[in-house]
Write a protein that holds these residues in place. Structure first.
Motif, PDB file in Angstrom:
ATOM      1  N   UNK A  77      44.489  50.465  33.762  1.00  0.00           N
ATOM      2  CA  UNK A  77      44.621  51.374  34.897  1.00  0.00           C
ATOM      3  C   UNK A  77      44.532  50.548  36.169  1.00  0.00           C
ATOM      4  N   UNK A  78      45.229  50.983  37.187  1.00  0.00           N
ATOM      5  CA  UNK A  78      45.266  50.242  38.449  1.00  0.00           C
ATOM      6  C   UNK A  78      44.617  51.058  39.546  1.00  0.00           C
ATOM      7  N   UNK A  79      43.924  50.367  40.443  1.00  0.00           N
ATOM      8  CA  UNK A  79      43.281  51.043  41.569  1.00  0.00           C
ATOM      9  C   UNK A  79      43.259  50.110  42.767  1.00  0.00           C
TER      10      UNK A  79
ATOM     11  N   UNK B 113      40.725  47.213  32.521  1.00  0.00           N
ATOM     12  CA  UNK B 113      40.974  47.362  31.091  1.00  0.00           C
ATOM     13  C   UNK B 113      39.871  48.255  30.540  1.00  0.00           C
ATOM     14  N   UNK B 114      40.274  49.325  29.886  1.00  0.00           N
ATOM     15  CA  UNK B 114      39.341  50.306  29.356  1.00  0.00           C
ATOM     16  C   UNK B 114      39.614  50.470  27.865  1.00  0.00           C
ATOM     17  N   UNK B 115      38.547  50.546  27.095  1.00  0.00           N
ATOM     18  CA  UNK B 115      38.655  50.781  25.661  1.00  0.00           C
ATOM     19  C   UNK B 115      38.281  52.222  25.362  1.00  0.00           C
TER      20      UNK B 115
ATOM     21  N   UNK C 250      36.011  47.391  29.892  1.00  0.00           N
ATOM     22  CA  UNK C 250      35.805  46.078  29.279  1.00  0.00           C
ATOM     23  C   UNK C 250      36.166  44.918  30.192  1.00  0.00           C
ATOM     24  N   UNK C 251      36.973  45.181  31.242  1.00  0.00           N
ATOM     25  CA  UNK C 251      37.370  44.069  32.107  1.00  0.00           C
ATOM     26  C   UNK C 251      37.946  44.611  33.416  1.00  0.00           C
TER      27      UNK C 251
ATOM     28  N   UNK D 275      34.188  55.890  38.641  1.00  0.00           N
ATOM     29  CA  UNK D 275      34.797  54.758  37.944  1.00  0.00           C
ATOM     30  C   UNK D 275      36.027  55.194  37.165  1.00  0.00           C
ATOM     31  N   UNK D 276      36.887  54.244  36.895  1.00  0.00           N
ATOM     32  CA  UNK D 276      38.069  54.520  36.078  1.00  0.00           C
ATOM     33  C   UNK D 276      37.640  55.054  34.720  1.00  0.00           C
ATOM     34  N   UNK D 277      36.610  54.477  34.156  1.00  0.00           N
ATOM     35  CA  UNK D 277      36.067  54.929  32.865  1.00  0.00           C
ATOM     36  C   UNK D 277      35.708  56.414  32.927  1.00  0.00           C
TER      37      UNK D 277
END
Length: 132
Positions: A119-121, A58-60, A45-46, A5-7
């Motif tokens: 971030x974009x994927x 969207x990452x926090x 988060x989104x 995951x991006x996270x």
């Protein structure tokens, strides 16, 4: 899919460049904040679709630091915030910091910064299989 995951990717990169920090890829664990090292948690988060083939994540990223006095804590906190932003900006192409906002965490116990990044994927869901 969550291991890639991006996270998780953001948390792993922060761990690589900030080895003296405690970094988790989930929301804050209160016991970690008091260990005398900056504490960072990363969570998604989104997710927004950008057409059929691309996603915006969207990452926090929450940054907390505790030191001996309020002045030392403030200095430690600003240094930790700046170091996270440096790693994101210089070592994570495709991750774009949007905002760093002063916040309190864990029932107003700790001050810190909430950093929002995008971030974009590619749309990995198009080829993923359902996990039982």
């Amino acid at each position: 899919m969550s291991g890639d995951s991006v996270r998780s990717q953001i948390a792993d990169r922060l761990k690589e460049f900030l080895p003296d920090y405690v970094i988790d890829d989930y929301p804050a664990d209160p016991d970690q904040v008091l260990r005398g090292r900056p504490y960072v948690d990363v969570y998604g988060t989104e997710i927004t679709g950008l057409g059929e083939n691309q996603l915006a994540h969207t990452v926090t990223i929450n940054v907390m630091a505790v030191a001996g006095t309020p002045a030392l804590t403030e200095d430690a906190l600003e240094t930790a915030r700046d170091n996270v932003l440096i790693v994101l900006t210089q070592h994570m192409p495709g991750v774009f910091p949007q905002r760093a906002e002063r916040q309190t965490f864990l029932e107003n116990t700790y001050s810190g910064y909430g950093i929002t990044v995008t971030a974009y994927s590619s749309n990995a869901y198009k080829k993923a299989e359902v996990t039982p």
